[in-house]
Design an enzyme around this catalytic site. Structure first.
Site, PDB file in Angstrom:
ATOM      1  N   LEU A  50       0.770  -1.628   0.439  1.00  0.00           N
ATOM      2  CA  LEU A  50       0.138   0.189   0.399  1.00  0.00           C
ATOM      3  C   LEU A  50       0.702   1.300   0.044  1.00  0.00           C
ATOM      4  O   LEU A  50       0.496   2.182  -0.254  1.00  0.00           O
ATOM      5  CB  LEU A  50      -0.852  -0.118   1.191  1.00  0.00           C
ATOM      6  CG  LEU A  50      -1.925  -0.508   1.039  1.00  0.00           C
ATOM      7  CD1 LEU A  50      -2.490  -1.015   2.608  1.00  0.00           C
ATOM      8  CD2 LEU A  50      -3.179  -0.764   0.101  1.00  0.00           C
ATOM      9  N   LEU A  69      -9.149  -3.598   4.359  1.00  0.00           N
ATOM     10  CA  LEU A  69      -8.734  -4.088   5.326  1.00  0.00           C
ATOM     11  C   LEU A  69      -7.546  -4.611   5.834  1.00  0.00           C
ATOM     12  O   LEU A  69      -6.734  -4.339   6.832  1.00  0.00           O
ATOM     13  CB  LEU A  69      -9.181  -5.282   5.339  1.00  0.00           C
ATOM     14  CG  LEU A  69     -10.953  -6.067   5.477  1.00  0.00           C
ATOM     15  CD1 LEU A  69     -11.603  -7.218   5.132  1.00  0.00           C
ATOM     16  CD2 LEU A  69     -11.747  -4.914   6.196  1.00  0.00           C
ATOM     17  N   GLY A  71      -3.616  -3.345   5.485  1.00  0.00           N
ATOM     18  CA  GLY A  71      -2.346  -2.372   6.829  1.00  0.00           C
ATOM     19  C   GLY A  71      -2.428  -3.225   7.983  1.00  0.00           C
ATOM     20  O   GLY A  71      -2.734  -3.785   8.358  1.00  0.00           O
ATOM     21  N   HIS A 111     -10.767   0.868  18.771  1.00  0.00           N
ATOM     22  CA  HIS A 111      -9.262   1.775  19.664  1.00  0.00           C
ATOM     23  C   HIS A 111      -9.325   3.189  19.317  1.00  0.00           C
ATOM     24  O   HIS A 111      -8.317   3.875  19.773  1.00  0.00           O
ATOM     25  CB  HIS A 111      -7.641   1.705  18.687  1.00  0.00           C
ATOM     26  CG  HIS A 111      -8.245   0.404  19.157  1.00  0.00           C
ATOM     27  ND1 HIS A 111      -7.836  -1.009  20.971  1.00  0.00           N
ATOM     28  CD2 HIS A 111      -8.091  -1.812  18.365  1.00  0.00           C
ATOM     29  CE1 HIS A 111      -7.906  -2.073  21.304  1.00  0.00           C
ATOM     30  NE2 HIS A 111      -8.025  -2.537  19.285  1.00  0.00           N
ATOM     31  N   TYR A 134      -1.523   3.129  16.802  1.00  0.00           N
ATOM     32  CA  TYR A 134      -2.271   2.250  15.691  1.00  0.00           C
ATOM     33  C   TYR A 134      -3.861   3.015  16.091  1.00  0.00           C
ATOM     34  O   TYR A 134      -4.389   3.078  15.056  1.00  0.00           O
ATOM     35  CB  TYR A 134      -2.343   0.943  16.255  1.00  0.00           C
ATOM     36  CG  TYR A 134      -3.781   0.210  15.372  1.00  0.00           C
ATOM     37  CD1 TYR A 134      -3.963   0.079  14.517  1.00  0.00           C
ATOM     38  CD2 TYR A 134      -5.078  -0.059  16.783  1.00  0.00           C
ATOM     39  CE1 TYR A 134      -4.634  -0.620  13.662  1.00  0.00           C
ATOM     40  CE2 TYR A 134      -6.055  -0.998  16.119  1.00  0.00           C
ATOM     41  CZ  TYR A 134      -6.142  -0.931  14.376  1.00  0.00           C
ATOM     42  OH  TYR A 134      -7.202  -2.013  13.358  1.00  0.00           O
ATOM     43  N   LYS A 138      -5.575   5.282  12.656  1.00  0.00           N
ATOM     44  CA  LYS A 138      -7.366   5.582  12.387  1.00  0.00           C
ATOM     45  C   LYS A 138      -8.210   6.110  12.505  1.00  0.00           C
ATOM     46  O   LYS A 138      -8.764   6.474  12.365  1.00  0.00           O
ATOM     47  CB  LYS A 138      -7.745   3.995  13.368  1.00  0.00           C
ATOM     48  CG  LYS A 138      -7.698   2.436  13.125  1.00  0.00           C
ATOM     49  CD  LYS A 138      -7.381   1.596  11.440  1.00  0.00           C
ATOM     50  CE  LYS A 138      -6.983   0.713  11.027  1.00  0.00           C
ATOM     51  NZ  LYS A 138      -7.579   0.473   9.616  1.00  0.00           N
ATOM     52  N   SER A 163     -14.519  -6.177  17.924  1.00  0.00           N
ATOM     53  CA  SER A 163     -13.878  -7.190  18.167  1.00  0.00           C
ATOM     54  C   SER A 163     -14.534  -8.703  16.512  1.00  0.00           C
ATOM     55  O   SER A 163     -15.288  -8.946  17.124  1.00  0.00           O
ATOM     56  CB  SER A 163     -13.807  -8.466  19.363  1.00  0.00           C
ATOM     57  OG  SER A 163     -13.489  -7.060  20.102  1.00  0.00           O
ATOM     58  N   CYS A 164     -14.081  -8.746  15.779  1.00  0.00           N
ATOM     59  CA  CYS A 164     -14.900  -9.470  14.484  1.00  0.00           C
ATOM     60  C   CYS A 164     -13.943 -10.720  14.555  1.00  0.00           C
ATOM     61  O   CYS A 164     -13.024 -10.984  13.689  1.00  0.00           O
ATOM     62  CB  CYS A 164     -15.101  -8.774  13.242  1.00  0.00           C
ATOM     63  SG  CYS A 164     -15.679 -10.048  11.641  1.00  0.00           S
TER      64      CYS A 164
END
Length: 265
Positions: A50, A69, A71, A111, A134, A138, A163-164
């Site tokens: 990226l 998604l 990174g 976060h 982090y 975001k 939390s996926c």
């Protein structure tokens, strides 16, 4: 869609969603810097850093939508976070601007607000309180997406993923968990909405103990169907409850509020 791009497809969440995306587009362009394995009949694989603007420009060409998604997804050295999450995201948005503004679902994170207490109930208007580099990356991503929307009309869903995963694995996740099925349903709502704009959406299932209010995004028609409460008895029998003073029991960001800042070597 004719072609959907998935970045970060070799990661945990990317791998879980990859198999579910065939229904959304005739062709799915799968991308990461890691090994992607063999392509399914409906897939095309593209290895892409990226941080490489020219490569990202080519990656986005011909795509109708982007599930971003890619990174760094944990606390790490700033140099790594900067390349993937800051420079990489800028490259993605510049490529989208050059190629007709394909709609983007940006995987932001809880976060961004990790220093709120677990007895705080917040909505999308709450000020950011990132819990590490982090989280800061975001926050940058959300601000960048908002600027591209306001200035260039680039639509983005800013999904603050909790939390996926397949199931919650600690007590904090009884509040933050989002099932794969609910995330897939959210993806469908984002890409079929007649008008999207640039909303912040909390990526969380319909958990009894959730902390986040999604009422502002009700116009998308997303109604999560799963609830982490289903796993409570099993989880409490296997996982010790953290002490009230521990980050996992005190802050919405959990352990990220205590993780150290990684120094450059």
């Amino acid at each position: 869609m004719k072609r959907l791009l998935i970045t970060g497809a070799a990661g945990g969440l990317g791998s879980a969603m990859r198999a579910r995306m065939a229904k959304f587009a005739d062709l799915v362009r799968i991308s990461d810097i890691a090994d992607l394995g063999a392509a399914a009949p409906h897939e095309e694989l593209v290895i892409c850093d990226l941080g490489d603007a020219e490569a990202v420009h080519s990656l986005v060409e011909g795509c109708d939508g982007i599930l971003h998604l890619g990174g760094i997804s944990v606390e790490d050295k700033f140099s790594k976070i900067m390349n993937a999450n800051l420079l990489g995201l800028y490259n993605l948005y510049e490529a989208a601007r050059a190629h007709g503004h394909p709609r983007i679902l940006f995987a932001s994170s809880n976060h961004t607000v990790g220093f709120y207490r677990q007895d705080d109930h917040i909505d999308a208007t709450a000020p950011m309180r990132p819990d590490g580099l982090y989280g800061v990356s975001k926050c940058f991503g959300e601000a960048l997406a908002r600027m591209y929307f306001e200035k260039f009309g680039q639509e983005t869903a800013l999904v603050r993923i909790g939390s996926c995963m397949e199931r919650p694995t600690n007590h904090r996740m009884l509040s933050t968990w989002m099932s794969y099925d609910d995330f897939e349903a959210l993806i469908a709502c984002v890409f079929r909405a007649p008008m999207l704009g640039c909303p912040i959406i909390w990526g969380v299932s319909d958990n009894d103990s959730r902390w986040w209010d999604n009422s502002h995004a009700a116009y998308l028609g997303w109604r999560p169907g799963d609830n982490a409460e289903h796993f409570r008895v099993e989880l409490e029998a296997k996982v010790p409850r953290p002490a009230p003073s521990e980050p996992l029991a005190h802050y919405q960001g959990g352990q990220f509020t205590q993780d150290p800042i990684f120094t450059e070597e």
